[in-house]
Design a protein around this motif. Structure first.
Motif, PDB file in Angstrom:
ATOM      1  N   ASP A  64       0.669  -1.196  -0.187  1.00 49.74           N
ATOM      2  CA  ASP A  64       0.216  -0.109  -0.449  1.00 49.74           C
ATOM      3  C   ASP A  64       0.914   1.236  -0.002  1.00 49.74           C
ATOM      4  N   ARG A  65       1.950   1.054  -0.710  1.00 52.88           N
ATOM      5  CA  ARG A  65       2.950   2.478  -0.849  1.00 52.88           C
ATOM      6  C   ARG A  65       2.397   3.085  -1.911  1.00 52.88           C
ATOM      7  N   ASN A  66       2.231   4.394  -1.729  1.00 49.90           N
ATOM      8  CA  ASN A  66       2.359   6.061  -3.341  1.00 49.90           C
ATOM      9  C   ASN A  66       3.687   5.383  -3.970  1.00 49.90           C
ATOM     10  N   VAL A  67       3.020   4.706  -5.588  1.00 47.24           N
ATOM     11  CA  VAL A  67       4.516   4.836  -5.855  1.00 47.24           C
ATOM     12  C   VAL A  67       4.185   5.998  -7.180  1.00 47.24           C
ATOM     13  N   ILE A  68       5.049   7.256  -7.634  1.00 46.68           N
ATOM     14  CA  ILE A  68       4.945   8.321  -8.990  1.00 46.68           C
ATOM     15  C   ILE A  68       6.192   8.103  -9.413  1.00 46.68           C
ATOM     16  N   VAL A  69       5.549   7.525 -10.898  1.00 49.06           N
ATOM     17  CA  VAL A  69       6.383   7.683 -12.032  1.00 49.06           C
ATOM     18  C   VAL A  69       5.927   9.564 -12.999  1.00 49.06           C
ATOM     19  N   TYR A  70       8.144   9.804 -13.348  1.00 50.84           N
ATOM     20  CA  TYR A  70       8.138  11.168 -13.716  1.00 50.84           C
ATOM     21  C   TYR A  70       8.616  10.585 -14.982  1.00 50.84           C
ATOM     22  N   LYS A  71       8.328  11.595 -15.779  1.00 49.80           N
ATOM     23  CA  LYS A  71       8.329  11.174 -17.450  1.00 49.80           C
ATOM     24  C   LYS A  71       9.948  12.593 -16.863  1.00 49.80           C
ATOM     25  N   GLN A  72      10.968  12.435 -17.303  1.00 50.35           N
ATOM     26  CA  GLN A  72      12.264  13.123 -17.100  1.00 50.35           C
ATOM     27  C   GLN A  72      12.705  13.887 -18.461  1.00 50.35           C
ATOM     28  N   VAL A  73      12.213  15.404 -18.242  1.00 49.26           N
ATOM     29  CA  VAL A  73      13.149  15.881 -19.593  1.00 49.26           C
ATOM     30  C   VAL A  73      13.513  16.794 -18.972  1.00 49.26           C
ATOM     31  N   THR A  88      -0.082   2.036  -6.329  1.00 47.42           N
ATOM     32  CA  THR A  88      -0.342   1.476  -5.536  1.00 47.42           C
ATOM     33  C   THR A  88       0.122  -0.478  -5.132  1.00 47.42           C
ATOM     34  N   THR A  89       1.209  -0.124  -4.787  1.00 51.76           N
ATOM     35  CA  THR A  89       1.875  -1.538  -4.557  1.00 51.76           C
ATOM     36  C   THR A  89       0.937  -2.584  -3.774  1.00 51.76           C
ATOM     37  N   ASP A  90       1.181  -3.814  -4.005  1.00 53.01           N
ATOM     38  CA  ASP A  90       0.430  -4.479  -3.251  1.00 53.01           C
ATOM     39  C   ASP A  90       1.368  -5.395  -2.847  1.00 53.01           C
ATOM     40  N   SER A  91       0.780  -6.319  -2.180  1.00 55.14           N
ATOM     41  CA  SER A  91       1.573  -7.360  -0.432  1.00 55.14           C
ATOM     42  C   SER A  91       2.995  -6.949  -0.555  1.00 55.14           C
ATOM     43  N   ASP A  92       2.884  -7.535  -1.952  1.00 49.55           N
ATOM     44  CA  ASP A  92       5.015  -7.984  -2.133  1.00 49.55           C
ATOM     45  C   ASP A  92       5.973  -6.627  -2.382  1.00 49.55           C
ATOM     46  N   GLY A  93       4.885  -5.655  -2.479  1.00 48.03           N
ATOM     47  CA  GLY A  93       5.803  -4.210  -2.628  1.00 48.03           C
ATOM     48  C   GLY A  93       5.780  -3.708  -4.700  1.00 48.03           C
TER      49      GLY A  93
END
Length: 128
Positions: A64-73, A88-93
């Protein structure tokens, strides 16, 4: 009969104890902040499908961790990177944006919470 010197001394000792207790309360958040578990986030690409994993020494820092993906410019962290996707991550990350259909350079950030530190992945390139 009350002794005025003893009463004043007792009052001063009470104030000193209250001040010391207040100082302990003020330092409590620092103790909590030091207890944050380290976290790492990875990112990979298969074509334009972006995915990765969050790892930590503390099990509850994987799920349940929030992961944000950024497009590098341009230069990474130059202030013009685009917030591209989130999962959001599942129980295994594990996390996965699915097939974005977008090529480019990307990196991931796992956000900090009350128990776990934030982390940034290295930048990867996604191509079709």
């Amino acid at each position: 009969m009350s002794n005025p010197i003893r009463t004043a001394t007792t009052a001063l000792l009470g104030l000193a104890a209250a001040a010391a207790g207040g100082a302990l309360l003020l330092s409590a958040p620092e103790a909590t902040a030091a207890a944050l578990a380290p976290s790492t986030v990875t990112i990979q690409a298969e074509g334009t499908d972006l995915f990765g994993k969050v790892n930590s020494t503390r099990a509850l820092c994987k799920a349940d961790r929030n992961v944000i993906v950024y497009k590098q410019v341009g230069v990474r962290g130059g202030g013009n990177d685009i917030r591209f996707a989130m999962d959001t991550t599942d129980s295994d990350g594990d996390w996965n944006t699915g097939n974005t259909g977008t090529e480019g350079r990307f990196y991931a950030k796992v956000t900090k919470n009350s128990q776990c530190n934030a982390d940034f992945s290295p930048t990867i390139r996604a191509t079709r």
